[in-house]
Write a protein that holds these residues in place. Sequence first.
Motif: not given
Length: 308
Positions: A206-224
Amino acid sequence: MRDELGTRLKAFEGRSATVAGVGKDPVNAPMIRHWCEAMGDTNEAYTGPDAIAPPTMLQAWTMGGLSGHRGPTGRPGSSGRTEAYDDLLTLLDEAGCTSVVATDCEQEYLRPLRPGDEITFDTVIESVSERKTTKLGTGYFVTTRTDIRVGPDLAGTHRFRILKYAPARRREKPPRPRPVVNRDNAGFWEGVQEHRLLIQRCTGCGTLRFPWLPGCNSCGGPEWDTVEASGEGTVYSYVVMHHPPFPAFDPPYAVALIELAEGVRMISNVTGVPYDKVRIGLPVTLEFQAHDKELVLPVFRAGREAAV
């Protein structure tokens, strides 16, 4: 190519521009004090009963202000200026050299000036350059030399150089640079075209991120997926760009790091207020600015109260 105008201008060299001009005011302590305060000069030589005037004030004693000079007869507005200098400037104006900029001056000091000294001055057209092309435009450098006297004594010499020029044609402003769009951020720019500011959200944590990235910085998950920003934010930090100048931009302007209400931050411009009114903590609201048919950018507008 023969420069016929330059030949005509050269004929003015050596001719008088001012004859027997008289300083509007004698050298005086108040003007010396104002000069020193403006320059931050605390030299003791410029104060007290034996004070002298700062040498760099040399030209100041020859200036007539808005109401002009008095000449040898004492008549207001009679400066001793000759027709030759006016004719020179008129010739340049008629040739299209209608703009003027002061470029530099040179001064030579021969004796100190003291409060009470009455100055007189004579000016000669010392030189006219060949035709020159500058970034401002094409024209001629005109140098005058003013000899400043107290009684029969030469106190100093002031050379003053101007450029009379025809302004260069302004080039058409180039288009604003395009953002780099790739597979990782294409969805963001598609949203901008639709006047929507989309923020990536990890579907894993559920972590929001900007700028857009291919994966999550918090959990490493690729889905968004995405959430649409409300458009409310504040200035978290900013810089004012003065240099280097880019042809597509008009410095100075503020570049800000905006903290959105959703908690992520993005870099953008602040509109609606002068650059020097931008402050940390300034509330801003999202708007979309169209620069041409193809380019739309998200910017943030400050409220009217910020401009006060």
